[in-house]
Write an enzyme that holds these catalytic residues in place. Structure first.
Site, short mmCIF file in Angstrom:
data_model
loop_
_atom_site.label_atom_id
_atom_site.label_comp_id
_atom_site.label_asym_id
_atom_site.label_seq_id
_atom_site.Cartn_x
_atom_site.Cartn_y
_atom_site.Cartn_z
CB CYS A 2 -2.49 -57.07 9.98
SG CYS A 2 -3.81 -57.78 9.29
NE ARG A 28 -1.10 -51.60 12.98
CZ ARG A 28 -1.02 -50.68 12.01
NH1 ARG A 28 -0.32 -49.76 12.18
NH2 ARG A 28 -1.04 -51.04 10.63
CG ASN A 100 0.01 -55.52 8.09
OD1 ASN A 100 0.16 -56.60 8.57
ND2 ASN A 100 0.41 -54.30 8.79
N GLY A 101 -2.61 -56.15 4.44
CA GLY A 101 -3.30 -55.37 3.31
C GLY A 101 -4.19 -56.44 2.67
CG HIS A 492 -37.73 -33.18 10.60
ND1 HIS A 492 -38.76 -32.75 10.21
CD2 HIS A 492 -36.83 -32.19 10.87
CE1 HIS A 492 -38.91 -31.49 9.92
NE2 HIS A 492 -37.61 -31.03 10.74
CE LYS A 591 -5.71 -44.53 17.18
NZ LYS A 591 -6.73 -43.90 17.71
C1 F6R Z 1 -13.19 -43.52 15.94
C2 F6R Z 1 -12.04 -43.88 15.29
C3 F6R Z 1 -12.21 -44.07 13.78
C4 F6R Z 1 -11.25 -43.10 13.23
C5 F6R Z 1 -11.46 -43.46 11.65
C6 F6R Z 1 -10.50 -42.44 10.90
O1 F6R Z 1 -12.97 -43.40 17.32
O2 F6R Z 1 -10.98 -43.61 15.80
O3 F6R Z 1 -13.68 -43.55 13.43
O4 F6R Z 1 -11.61 -41.59 13.07
O5 F6R Z 1 -11.19 -44.76 11.42
O6 F6R Z 1 -9.23 -42.78 11.03
P1 F6R Z 1 -8.10 -41.81 10.49
O7 F6R Z 1 -8.46 -40.75 11.18
O8 F6R Z 1 -6.72 -42.35 11.06
O9 F6R Z 1 -8.17 -41.51 9.14
#
Ligand code: F6R
Length: 596
Positions: A2, A28, A100-101, A492, A591
């Site tokens: 969000c 996001r 958000n949350g 494996h 994101k």
């Molecule tokens: C994949 C991707 C996610 C983030 C993960 C951690 O392309 O972007 O796997 O790497 O959600 O996000 P951060 O780095 O913001 O903690």
């Protein structure tokens, strides 16, 4: 996840500013959006679907008011419907709330409010907030006190913004979910993420957990839970608004892949001495950890696997844990350091692992892209990767910058044989990446294999995290089955899946034992008629067994990982593009994942 935007002081432009802010938060990930403006009455417009659907709905409405809040929702409680979209209202339609949350005690609060006669219109946890404010107003509290009383009842994670009829003020609070204020001369903004208002101002204040903000055209104030004013630093954002545009590229992801030479230069700037070639990471160089535990998720986890290997190469015991599994990790020993690798600095799983590490008595460090993020503020130390804003949901340039920063960390804190050679290779990274970008045949490889059933990626040593990352990128943006394996593991079990319709991408750099053994694994898949795509610097004879070759310049194996990854990013990008996928906003993904 969000997104929140709020704005006061822009008079007739409030609605436009909110919708613009929402469009900047689209990256996001979201499935509905809405706005509320407070004039004499609170007016709300919200729609499931895209911002375009909201814009269309707004065409038949006249919303006015000097204070407003907007929201992009990524469903957690209840499906993406108009009713579940934020803002949510109280029974009288006087209090509008975006959140958000996750409010963990919402069911208990909802039962209590329903018993007291409140009517709920949505399935969300958020809707308890306007009803709690309504109750407090009915008890005679003023608007700020009413919002404070409601917030005090919440358990869980929240960034909340509230507007009330007839009041040109935004009330906001945070706990475990980011909120940042933007200050202009006569207008004030509020958002979950700076890009939402970066076109209007570069002066920001990051709220901390437990803080409460009031914004009106007359000014802003931040206070603690008791209402006492808190002195806040005003930071200046050092990136340009244009960095959040596509600059002529079809997708943010392609732009960000092409920004990698610049991102690496920024990461190294001032940290590698031009004359002596030595690494200087300031106070971080004195950390001298006796052991390191890395915690991270997704792409950042792959970077952490790579970072742990660098430290082990330098003789420091280092382990990597998925942040969401950190509860099962052994306690950090002695003077250990727990390092959270997190681009956003807001990933709930990583924050929670870092908090657990602190409880266990460890020192913590965030390796992050985001100044002012929760991870950066809560950890004892922060190493910034300086990649600039990344808008595509799939991480690309931030992975490269994480690898570069982790190299700096291992070089800056340990004594490593061959350090000079590694530093030279790091300095060559920008030009070597550029050479790949200028001359890659990844698009033609994508063309050849776009219809394949599944894709496998193999690598050893420093190239193992690259194989994992290659597969993650492929699956998240193409929606096709892809798996990454340590090359030696293929036989494996996974070898049973290998057929003539499953290309195997083999990352083979150098001509040492690792390369020789991986070539052995390549022969195993070749014997099962699987097409082989070798990502190689040409030092070994892997090309003899490959159907296609993606070349990378010859360099140190640690730097080769960054280069090989660029070729794999491009292949995934072009496969996704040919399949017409939503590359910058893949389905179901966000994101910044701010829930556990
Ligand atoms: C994949 C991707 C996610 C983030 C993960 C951690 O392309 O972007 O796997 O790497 O959600 O996000 P951060 O780095 O913001 O903690």
């Amino acid at each position: 996840m969000c997104g929140i935007i709020g704005c006061v002081g822009r008079d007739d432009e409030t609605l436009d500013v909110l919708v613009h802010g929402l469009s900047k938060l689209e990256y996001r990930g979201y499935d509905s959006a809405g706005v509320a403006l407070s004039g004499e009455r609170v007016d709300v417009c919200k729609k499931s679907g895209k911002i375009e659907d909201l814009r269309e709905a707004l065409e038949s409405r006249t919303l006015g008011g000097a204070a407003g809040v907007g929201h992009t929702r990524w469903s957690t409680h209840g499906p993406p419907t108009d009713e579940n979209a934020h803002p949510h209202l109280d029974c009288n339609g006087d209090v509008a709330v975006v959140h958000n949350g996750i409010i963990e005690n919402y069911q208990e609060l909802r039962d209590e409010l329903v018993t007291a006669g409140h009517t709920f219109k949505s399935d969300t946890d958020t809707e308890v907030v306007p009803h709690l404010v309504e109750d407090a107003l009915a008890d005679g509290l003023d608007n700020e006190a009413a919002v404070r009383r409601a917030i005090a009842r919440l358990e869980g994670s929240y960034a909340v913004a509230v507007v009330v009829s007839g009041d040109d003020t935004i009330y906001a609070a945070r706990n475990d979910s980011p909120l940042v204020l933007g200050l202009d001369d006569d207008a004030y903004y509020l958002a979950s993420d700076v890009p939402a208002f970066r076109d209007f101002t570069d002066r920001v204040i990051y709220l901390a957990d437990g803080e409460f903000a009031t914004l009106s055209a007359e000014g802003w104030r931040v206070s603690d839970v008791d209402g006492d004013e808190v002195d806040k630093d005003v930071d200046t954002v050092d990136w340009d608004p244009e960095e959040t545009g596509k600059s002529g590229y079809d997708h943010f992801m392609l732009k960000e892949i092409h920004e990698q030479p610049r991102a690496i230069r920024q990461c190294l700037r001032g940290r590698v001495d031009e004359l002596s070639g030595e690494v200087d990471i300031g106070d971080l160089g004195d950390l001298s950890p006796t052991g390191v535990q890395f915690v991270a998720c997704g792409t950042s986890y792959h970077a952490a696997l790579y970072g742990a290997q660098l430290l082990r190469d330098a003789g420091i015991p280092a382990q990597t844990f998925l942040a969401s599994e950190y509860a099962t990790a052994p306690p950090p020993i002695g003077d250990a350091l727990v390092v959270g690798v997190t681009q956003s600095g807001e990933t709930a799983d990583t924050l929670s692992a870092l908090r657990e590490a602190r409880k266990r008595g460890a020192r913590t460090m965030a390796v992050t892209n985001t100044v002012g993020s929760t991870a950066a503020r809560e950890c004892d130390h922060a190493l910034y990767i300086r990649a600039g804003p990344e808008i595509g949901v799939a991480a690309s340039k931030t992975f490269a910058s994480q690898l570069a920063a982790l190299n700096l960390f291992s070089l800056g804190t340990t004594r490593i044989d061959g350090a000079r050679e590694i530093i030279g290779a790091l300095r060559d990274l920008p030009s070597n990446i550029q050479a790949i970008l200028d001359d890659s045949n990844a698009e033609s490889v994508a063309d050849t294999y776009v219809d394949s059933d599944a894709y496998f990626f193999i690598g050893r040593g420093h190239q193992y995290p690259v194989a994992l990352e290659g597969a993650l990128k492929m699956k998240e943006i193409t929606y096709k089955h892809a798996e990454g394996f340590a090359a030696g593991e293929l036989k494996h079990g996974p070898l049973a899946l290998v057929t003539e319709d499953t290309p195997v991408f083999a990352v083979v750099t150098g001509d040492g034992e690792m390369a020789r053994k991986t070539i052995g694994n390549v022969k195993e898949v070749e014997a099962r008629d699987a097409p082989v795509v070798a990502v190689t610097d040409g030092q070994s004879d892997v090309e003899r067994y490959a159907d296609e070759v993606l070349e990378v310049p010859e360099t140190h194996p640690q730097a080769a990982a960054v280069l090989a990854n660029v070729q794999l990013q491009l292949v995934s990008y072009y496969v996704a593009d040919k399949l017409g996928r939503s590359i910058d906003k893949p389905r179901n993904l966000a994101k910044s994942v701010t829930v556990e």
